[in-house]
Design a protein around this motif. Structure first.
Motif, short mmCIF file in Angstrom:
data_model
loop_
_atom_site.label_atom_id
_atom_site.label_comp_id
_atom_site.label_asym_id
_atom_site.label_seq_id
_atom_site.Cartn_x
_atom_site.Cartn_y
_atom_site.Cartn_z
N LEU A 1 40.68 48.67 61.25
CA LEU A 1 40.52 48.82 59.81
C LEU A 1 41.67 48.14 59.06
N PHE A 2 41.35 47.42 58.01
CA PHE A 2 42.33 46.68 57.23
C PHE A 2 42.76 47.53 56.04
N PRO A 3 44.07 47.62 55.76
CA PRO A 3 44.45 48.40 54.59
C PRO A 3 43.88 47.77 53.32
N SER A 4 43.48 48.59 52.37
CA SER A 4 42.87 48.08 51.14
C SER A 4 43.87 47.18 50.39
N VAL A 5 43.39 46.09 49.82
CA VAL A 5 44.27 45.15 49.13
C VAL A 5 43.95 45.18 47.63
N PRO A 6 44.97 45.29 46.78
CA PRO A 6 44.67 45.29 45.35
C PRO A 6 44.17 43.92 44.91
N ILE A 7 43.28 43.87 43.91
CA ILE A 7 42.84 42.56 43.41
C ILE A 7 43.93 42.05 42.47
N VAL A 8 44.41 40.85 42.78
CA VAL A 8 45.52 40.28 42.00
C VAL A 8 44.97 39.37 40.91
N PRO A 9 45.74 39.15 39.82
CA PRO A 9 45.27 38.23 38.78
C PRO A 9 45.00 36.86 39.39
N GLY A 10 43.83 36.30 39.12
CA GLY A 10 43.47 35.00 39.68
C GLY A 10 42.81 35.11 41.04
N GLY A 11 42.77 36.31 41.63
CA GLY A 11 42.19 36.48 42.97
C GLY A 11 40.67 36.53 42.90
N PHE A 12 40.07 35.43 42.45
CA PHE A 12 38.64 35.43 42.06
C PHE A 12 37.67 35.64 43.20
N ILE A 13 38.10 35.37 44.44
CA ILE A 13 37.15 35.47 45.55
C ILE A 13 36.64 36.90 45.69
N HIS A 14 37.46 37.87 45.27
CA HIS A 14 37.03 39.27 45.36
C HIS A 14 36.75 39.86 43.99
N MET A 15 36.25 39.04 43.09
CA MET A 15 35.85 39.52 41.76
C MET A 15 34.36 39.28 41.58
N ASP A 16 33.75 40.02 40.67
CA ASP A 16 32.36 39.79 40.29
C ASP A 16 32.34 39.09 38.93
N PRO A 17 31.20 38.47 38.55
CA PRO A 17 31.10 37.95 37.19
C PRO A 17 31.25 39.12 36.20
N PRO A 18 31.82 38.95 35.00
CA PRO A 18 32.26 37.67 34.44
C PRO A 18 33.70 37.28 34.80
N ALA A 19 34.48 38.23 35.39
CA ALA A 19 35.87 37.87 35.71
C ALA A 19 35.90 36.69 36.69
N HIS A 20 35.01 36.73 37.69
CA HIS A 20 34.94 35.66 38.67
C HIS A 20 34.60 34.33 38.01
N THR A 21 33.63 34.38 37.07
CA THR A 21 33.13 33.14 36.45
C THR A 21 34.25 32.38 35.74
N ARG A 22 35.14 33.15 35.09
CA ARG A 22 36.20 32.50 34.32
C ARG A 22 37.07 31.61 35.23
N TYR A 23 37.52 32.17 36.33
CA TYR A 23 38.39 31.39 37.23
C TYR A 23 37.61 30.31 37.95
N ARG A 24 36.44 30.68 38.42
CA ARG A 24 35.62 29.74 39.20
C ARG A 24 35.31 28.49 38.39
N SER A 25 34.99 28.68 37.08
CA SER A 25 34.61 27.51 36.29
C SER A 25 35.81 26.58 36.08
N LEU A 26 37.02 27.13 36.15
CA LEU A 26 38.20 26.26 36.02
C LEU A 26 38.36 25.37 37.25
N LEU A 27 37.79 25.82 38.38
CA LEU A 27 37.93 25.04 39.62
C LEU A 27 36.72 24.15 39.90
N SER A 28 35.56 24.52 39.35
CA SER A 28 34.33 23.79 39.71
C SER A 28 34.48 22.29 39.44
N GLY A 29 35.06 21.93 38.29
CA GLY A 29 35.21 20.52 37.93
C GLY A 29 36.08 19.77 38.93
#
Ligand code: HEM
Length: 406
Positions: free
Chosen positions: A82-110
């Motif tokens: 078992l892995f200890p739970s990790v807090p979601i950090v600012p910018g840690g978009f891989i473990h976010m859902d939309p719309p928080a995820h969308t904001r960071y992801r769209s900055l990288l898509s281009g």
């Protein structure tokens, strides 16, 4: 809606890969017989395992399922603990859902769009040629991992991001510590902290003097904090490097083990160069499916999946290697057939979290394979397949050495 009643399988059973190319046997059976089954997770949670292509797409594209880390029961260490739970950090978009995820992801898509990737092509070809020259300097036999596969994957990613080569080993150490069974959690965290501070320092410098790279462009955005940018970069590197290295090594190993397919690739390169093998690269990605474990989502509310009730809070693991061998989707599911249309494969995931760097990954694979098969006539494995060391139970399948002769 029905409730599934058959006996659950255990988390470690689906993790039990024993061969470099084939997913665990149990997954091959499930995709044909029971594509959605109960699975007991490491913390005792009774969740689900989905193995078919249709179900994989449905789960990964549904807003009813969350990717937020704290909602899952699946996180385990390399050893299945078992892995200890990790807090979601600012910018840690891989473990976010939309719309928080969308904001960071769209900055990288281009940064990884078709046009941007096309612009990287000449430099990737140059880097592949430089590494090929290193291989030739070394002479035959040679281990392609330290001479070609690893440096090419690292140099491409670092150049695109804007990480000077002098500090790139801090980042590859992070990737190594995450996959090496011998490295404990504390050492892994230390490698993460070193990589974080290295990138944070580069972001600070880029705020003052911006380079024509991902770090430079993100640093030009006054709305992003240094911490957010650093965590975004850390994710891109962590998600990108091991996958790129693993995919290239596995694709080569698969080709070297299938002489007829290697010949087919050689002819296609002779006729059309790197762009002539795009479809073949898709089949190699499907067949090898290196992102093999730890793709999971958790139901945010009660939801129906293939007529079965998934209750709020239940985690569904999606077995991408099994979905990529689904006989309902692919004509030659279990073999390597560079002639088949594999474009529907799910090696890059699916939905809003589908791999942001997939075009770059395809480009690296196509250029690397082209350079190797055209530059090293007679390329062949130098040891029997069974003697090629492969880490079978890591989330990203990793070949540790690739001894070849030419
Ligand atoms: C052949 C090599 C690669 C493979 C097989 C691969 C595979 C994947 C898969 C399966 C996912 C989805 C994970 C999930 O849904 O939980 C993913 C996500 C991601 N990949 Fe890749 N990847 C590769 C190369 C790269 C490269 C080169 C980059 C960076 C340039 C990259 C960056 C990312 C990022 C940032 C995500 C997270 C996207 C998000 O959460 O929105 N990958 N990758």
């Amino acid at each position: 809606m029905t409730e599934e009643i058959s006996a659950p399988i255990s988390y470690l059973e689906h993790w039990d890969r024993t061969a470099p190319f084939d997913p665990p046997t149990v997954l091959g059976e499930l995709v044909r017989t029971r594509p959605l089954v109960r699975m007991v997770y490491p913390d005792g949670h009774l969740g689900w395992l989905a193995t078919s292509h249709d179900l994989a797409r449905e789960v990964l594209s549904s807003q009813a399922f969350s990717h937020r880390f704290h909602t899952t029961h699946a996180p385990v260490t390399k050893k299945g603990e078992l892995f200890p739970s990790v807090p979601i950090v600012p910018g840690g978009f891989i473990h976010m859902d939309p719309p928080a995820h969308t904001r960071y992801r769209s900055l990288l898509s281009g940064e990884f769009s078709a046009r941007a990737t096309q612009a990287y092509a000449p430099r990737v070809a140059e880097l592949a040629a430089e590494q090929l020259a290193r291989v030739r300097e070394h002479g035959s036999p040679v281990d392609l991992l330290p001479t070609f596969i690893r440096p090419l994957s690292l140099r491409v990613l670092c150049e695109v991001l804007g990480v000077p080569s002098a500090g790139s080993s801090v980042l590859s150490d992070l990737s190594d510590s995450a996959t090496d069974d011998e490295v404990g959690l504390d050492a892994e965290r230390e490698a993460g902290t070193r990589a974080y501070h290295h990138l944070l320092d580069l972001v600070g410098k880029a705020r003052v003097e911006r380079g024509p790279d991902v770090i430079g462009r993100l640093a030009a955005d006054p709305e992003l904090t240094d911490r957010e940018i650093t965590n975004m970069l850390l994710i891109v590197f962590a998600a990108g490097f091991a996958s790129c290295e693993g995919a290239l090594a596995s694709a080569l190993l698969a080709l070297l083990h299938h002489d007829d397919q290697l010949d087919a690739l050689r002819s296609a390169v002779r006729d059309g160069g790197a762009s002539g093998i795009d479809g073949m690269v898709e089949e190699l990605l499907r067949y090898t499916s290196v992102n093999q474990f730890q793709i999971f989502r958790t139901a945010l509310s009660d939801v129906e999946l293939a007529g079965t009730l998934i209750r709020e809070g239940e985690t569904v693991t999606v077995a991408l290697p099994a979905a990529n061998r689904d006989p309902a989707k692919f004509g030659c599911p279990d073999g390597l057939d560079l002639g088949q249309d594999a474009s529907a494969h799910l090696a890059f995931g699916y939905g809003v979290h589908a791999c942001v760097g997939q075009r770059l990954a395809r480009l690296v694979l196509a250029q690397a394979l082209t350079a190797l098969v055209s530059g090293l006539p007679g390329l062949a494995l130098d040891v029997p397949l069974a003697q090629v060391p492969v880490r079978l139970k890591t989330p990203v399948l990793s070949v540790l050495r690739l001894p070849v002769r030419y």
